[in-house]
Design a protein around this motif. Structure first.
Motif, mmCIF file in Angstrom:
data_model
loop_
_atom_site.group_PDB
_atom_site.id
_atom_site.type_symbol
_atom_site.label_atom_id
_atom_site.label_comp_id
_atom_site.label_asym_id
_atom_site.label_seq_id
_atom_site.Cartn_x
_atom_site.Cartn_y
_atom_site.Cartn_z
ATOM 1 N N LEU A 1 -83.499 -134.979 -39.894
ATOM 2 C CA LEU A 1 -83.275 -133.803 -40.734
ATOM 3 C C LEU A 1 -82.011 -133.048 -40.343
ATOM 4 O O LEU A 1 -81.605 -132.120 -41.052
ATOM 5 C CB LEU A 1 -84.486 -132.875 -40.676
ATOM 6 N N GLY A 2 -81.375 -133.449 -39.254
ATOM 7 C CA GLY A 2 -80.108 -132.840 -38.860
ATOM 8 C C GLY A 2 -78.899 -133.584 -39.400
ATOM 9 O O GLY A 2 -77.783 -133.083 -39.338
ATOM 10 N N THR A 3 -79.106 -134.771 -39.960
ATOM 11 C CA THR A 3 -78.000 -135.527 -40.549
ATOM 12 C C THR A 3 -77.611 -134.888 -41.878
ATOM 13 O O THR A 3 -78.400 -134.119 -42.456
ATOM 14 C CB THR A 3 -78.394 -136.988 -40.773
ATOM 15 N N PRO A 4 -76.415 -135.179 -42.395
ATOM 16 C CA PRO A 4 -76.009 -134.545 -43.668
ATOM 17 C C PRO A 4 -77.022 -134.712 -44.790
ATOM 18 O O PRO A 4 -77.394 -133.746 -45.463
ATOM 19 C CB PRO A 4 -74.680 -135.233 -43.972
ATOM 20 N N GLY A 5 -77.494 -135.949 -45.015
ATOM 21 C CA GLY A 5 -78.499 -136.158 -46.054
ATOM 22 C C GLY A 5 -79.818 -135.508 -45.724
ATOM 23 O O GLY A 5 -80.507 -134.958 -46.594
ATOM 24 N N GLY A 6 -80.178 -135.548 -44.431
ATOM 25 C CA GLY A 6 -81.440 -134.947 -43.993
ATOM 26 C C GLY A 6 -81.483 -133.437 -44.144
ATOM 27 O O GLY A 6 -82.558 -132.840 -44.272
ATOM 28 N N GLN A 7 -80.305 -132.789 -44.131
ATOM 29 C CA GLN A 7 -80.248 -131.334 -44.300
ATOM 30 C C GLN A 7 -80.697 -130.892 -45.693
ATOM 31 O O GLN A 7 -81.001 -129.726 -45.906
ATOM 32 C CB GLN A 7 -78.825 -130.842 -44.038
ATOM 33 N N MET A 8 -80.764 -131.819 -46.622
ATOM 34 C CA MET A 8 -81.198 -131.498 -47.987
ATOM 35 C C MET A 8 -82.712 -131.632 -48.159
ATOM 36 O O MET A 8 -83.248 -131.403 -49.232
ATOM 37 C CB MET A 8 -80.493 -132.421 -48.987
ATOM 38 N N ILE A 9 -83.404 -132.004 -47.085
ATOM 39 C CA ILE A 9 -84.852 -132.213 -47.140
ATOM 40 C C ILE A 9 -85.569 -131.002 -46.567
ATOM 41 O O ILE A 9 -85.327 -130.595 -45.425
ATOM 42 C CB ILE A 9 -85.259 -133.472 -46.342
ATOM 43 N N TYR A 10 -86.466 -130.413 -47.351
ATOM 44 C CA TYR A 10 -87.314 -129.326 -46.860
ATOM 45 C C TYR A 10 -88.623 -129.950 -46.376
ATOM 46 O O TYR A 10 -89.420 -130.463 -47.164
ATOM 47 C CB TYR A 10 -87.567 -128.299 -47.958
ATOM 48 N N GLU A 11 -88.830 -129.906 -45.077
ATOM 49 C CA GLU A 11 -89.915 -130.661 -44.443
ATOM 50 C C GLU A 11 -91.305 -130.230 -44.918
ATOM 51 O O GLU A 11 -92.235 -131.034 -44.962
ATOM 52 C CB GLU A 11 -89.813 -130.509 -42.913
ATOM 53 N N ASP A 12 -91.470 -128.959 -45.282
ATOM 54 C CA ASP A 12 -92.789 -128.442 -45.657
ATOM 55 C C ASP A 12 -92.985 -128.373 -47.175
ATOM 56 O O ASP A 12 -93.717 -127.514 -47.670
ATOM 57 C CB ASP A 12 -92.992 -127.053 -45.041
ATOM 58 N N ILE A 13 -92.335 -129.249 -47.905
ATOM 59 C CA ILE A 13 -92.371 -129.193 -49.365
ATOM 60 C C ILE A 13 -93.788 -129.344 -49.920
ATOM 61 O O ILE A 13 -94.102 -128.825 -50.993
ATOM 62 C CB ILE A 13 -91.431 -130.272 -49.974
ATOM 63 N N GLY B 1 -94.968 -137.612 -43.575
ATOM 64 C CA GLY B 1 -95.978 -137.622 -44.632
ATOM 65 C C GLY B 1 -95.387 -137.945 -45.996
ATOM 66 O O GLY B 1 -96.065 -137.843 -47.011
ATOM 67 N N PHE B 2 -94.126 -138.339 -46.013
ATOM 68 C CA PHE B 2 -93.471 -138.731 -47.262
ATOM 69 C C PHE B 2 -92.236 -139.571 -46.967
ATOM 70 O O PHE B 2 -91.716 -139.569 -45.846
ATOM 71 C CB PHE B 2 -93.095 -137.504 -48.108
ATOM 72 N N SER B 3 -91.765 -140.305 -47.987
ATOM 73 C CA SER B 3 -90.476 -140.995 -47.943
ATOM 74 C C SER B 3 -89.463 -140.120 -48.660
ATOM 75 O O SER B 3 -89.838 -139.290 -49.500
ATOM 76 C CB SER B 3 -90.574 -142.354 -48.643
ATOM 77 N N PHE B 4 -88.169 -140.305 -48.356
ATOM 78 C CA PHE B 4 -87.202 -139.434 -49.026
ATOM 79 C C PHE B 4 -85.811 -140.048 -49.098
ATOM 80 O O PHE B 4 -85.455 -140.963 -48.346
ATOM 81 C CB PHE B 4 -87.121 -138.066 -48.337
ATOM 82 N N TYR B 5 -85.057 -139.508 -50.028
ATOM 83 C CA TYR B 5 -83.619 -139.771 -50.153
ATOM 84 C C TYR B 5 -82.951 -138.414 -50.291
ATOM 85 O O TYR B 5 -83.309 -137.611 -51.160
ATOM 86 C CB TYR B 5 -83.331 -140.620 -51.392
ATOM 87 N N GLY B 6 -81.976 -138.140 -49.438
ATOM 88 C CA GLY B 6 -81.236 -136.881 -49.519
ATOM 89 C C GLY B 6 -79.748 -137.155 -49.468
ATOM 90 O O GLY B 6 -79.302 -138.037 -48.730
ATOM 91 N N ILE B 7 -78.982 -136.410 -50.256
ATOM 92 C CA ILE B 7 -77.535 -136.589 -50.250
ATOM 93 C C ILE B 7 -76.855 -135.230 -50.221
ATOM 94 O O ILE B 7 -77.249 -134.300 -50.936
ATOM 95 C CB ILE B 7 -77.052 -137.406 -51.473
ATOM 96 N N ASN C 1 -74.194 -125.669 -47.591
ATOM 97 C CA ASN C 1 -74.057 -127.009 -48.171
ATOM 98 C C ASN C 1 -74.999 -127.196 -49.357
ATOM 99 O O ASN C 1 -76.065 -126.575 -49.419
ATOM 100 C CB ASN C 1 -74.365 -128.070 -47.108
ATOM 101 N N GLN C 2 -74.583 -128.073 -50.263
ATOM 102 C CA GLN C 2 -75.392 -128.347 -51.443
ATOM 103 C C GLN C 2 -75.620 -129.845 -51.594
ATOM 104 O O GLN C 2 -74.815 -130.652 -51.129
ATOM 105 C CB GLN C 2 -74.703 -127.796 -52.692
ATOM 106 N N GLY C 3 -76.713 -130.180 -52.241
ATOM 107 C CA GLY C 3 -77.023 -131.586 -52.468
ATOM 108 C C GLY C 3 -78.270 -131.728 -53.305
ATOM 109 O O GLY C 3 -78.664 -130.810 -54.034
ATOM 110 N N SER C 4 -78.921 -132.872 -53.168
ATOM 111 C CA SER C 4 -80.141 -133.139 -53.936
ATOM 112 C C SER C 4 -81.032 -134.073 -53.141
ATOM 113 O O SER C 4 -80.608 -134.655 -52.137
ATOM 114 C CB SER C 4 -79.788 -133.749 -55.301
ATOM 115 N N ALA C 5 -82.264 -134.210 -53.615
ATOM 116 C CA ALA C 5 -83.222 -135.033 -52.876
ATOM 117 C C ALA C 5 -84.258 -135.622 -53.814
ATOM 118 O O ALA C 5 -84.556 -135.064 -54.881
ATOM 119 C CB ALA C 5 -83.902 -134.205 -51.793
#
Length: 392
Positions: A131-143, A90-96, A74-78
């Protein structure tokens, strides 16, 4: 005289061999020490660089290989904004995620899943499941961090990147082995462009998760913000779920169903055993299912005279056999199917049903709970009390 020369020569050879071995050991130890120093320097650099980043955005491809052979690509952005006060990430986020056009907004302990196509919104429980939701899958937790606990680490530097490879200890809870993580970091800002995590589960193929990052933007270069993404939430219609109706099978007699045994598929076995029975629906990919095996086995051992336990697995029978053997689970297991799960209204696992000796379903439990054993005890106690006393 010749003998003395020979002895002297042998002695000299022994000394030389010892010196060579000592130099070899020193070289190895020095190399290891230098590698460790190099990595510690990299860690220090990473910490300094990451502290400069308050906000970033990226495009990402997330590829996951599962134990059963399934592959997600899958592909997306964050957009990620650092928040030192956030206790979960430790952060706020938006993932799609692009293919589904579904997004996730997380900020200040609140989470919202956006169904952009339908303009609908669902409030989510703020925890790591996001992080298992579609948008959450675009988030790398250890960024914003490197690993802190590992068995060993290797570092290779190229002209433009650092290659880091971690090796971790085996997971004794889930019996997973060969746990590794590889990162490729950019030289100039040390952000990851590639991350691969691998784990060998107890059964099945190796699990693999890959992130490929591109189009990073940092701080003022980020074109949007979490606040901007939240402003559109009032344009979406909330999804309201009705209170789930009780499972209609509760209080009814289970159908007269026979299923093949897991290890002897040519042999059929009836679900209704005319005995107090606990039916356990599970799958090999379900961590909580496997974690509860020792508890189910304990129930089987403790109440074997009055209780029948039947495990039901509907996928990957060969892997399921391996898992049952490795876990020394000797309670009965059968091969289920989708129709059976539909009959029992099983939409997730683990799921347990307590059935009396008449085949009536007494209780359903979604996930293992200590109430299972207390209900078994209560039922057996009532059975003992209801038996007529024998007059002497």
């Amino acid at each position: 005289m010749y003998s003395n020369k020979l002895k002297s020569s042998n002695y000299t050879l022994k000394i030389a061999n010892r010196l060579i071995y000592a130099l070899f050991v020193i070289t190895i130890l020095t190399g290891c020490e230098n590698k460790q120093k190099d990595f510690e320097q990299l860690e220090s650099q990473v910490e300094k660089e990451y502290k400069k980043i308050k906000k970033l955005s990226y495009d990402v491809q997330n590829i996951m290989h599962f134990a059963d052979g399934t592959i997600w690509d899958n592909q997306g952005s964050a957009i990620i904004e650092r928040d030192e006060n956030d206790e979960i990430f430790g952060f706020s986020f938006y993932g799609i995620r692009n293919d589904l056009n579904r997004a996730l907004v997380y900020d200040n302990g609140e989470a919202f899943q956006l169904y952009n196509q339908d303009k609908k919104i669902r409030i989510e429980t703020p925890d790591s499941h996001l992080l298992g939701t579609p948008g959450g899958q675009m988030i790398y937790e250890d960024i914003f961090k490197l690993e802190e606990e590992y068995q060993s680490v290797d570092l290779v530097e190229t002209d433009s990147t650092y290659h880091v490879r971690y090796k971790f200890a085996d997971d004794t809870i889930y019996n997973s082995t060969e746990r590794t993580k590889e990162l490729i970091l950019r030289h100039h800002d040390l952000l990851p462009i590639y991350v691969k995590t691998e784990v060998q589960p107890e059964v099945g193929n190796k699990f693999q998760s890959i992130y490929k990052f591109s189009n990073y933007k940092l701080n003022d270069s980020v074109q949007s913000s979490i606040e901007n993404k939240k402003r559109i939430l009032n344009e979406y219609e909330p999804i309201v779920y009705d209170e789930p109706a009780p499972n209609p099978i509760i209080g009814k007699k289970i159908p007269e169903i026979t299923l093949p045994k897991l290890f002897e598929p040519e042999t059929q076995y009836a679900l209704n055993q005319k005995k107090l029975t606990l039916i356990d629906f599970w799958e090999i990919w379900c961590g909580p299912c496997i974690q509860s095996f020792p508890k189910i086995q304990n129930l089987n051992d403790t109440y074997s005279d009055n209780l029948q336990i039947i495990g039901v697995v509907t996928e990957d029978y060969d892997f399921a056999q391996d898992l049952v053997k490795k876990r020394n689970a000797n309670f009965l297991n059968l091969r289920g199917n989708k129709d059976l799960k539909k009959e029992f209204r099983v939409f997730g696992v683990p799921n347990y049903f307590l059935v009396d000796e008449k085949g009536i379903v007494l209780h359903q439990y979604v996930g293992y709970t200590e109430k299972i054993e207390s209900d078994i005890k209560e039922y057996l106690s009532k059975q003992i009390k209801s038996k007529p006393k024998v007059m002497m």
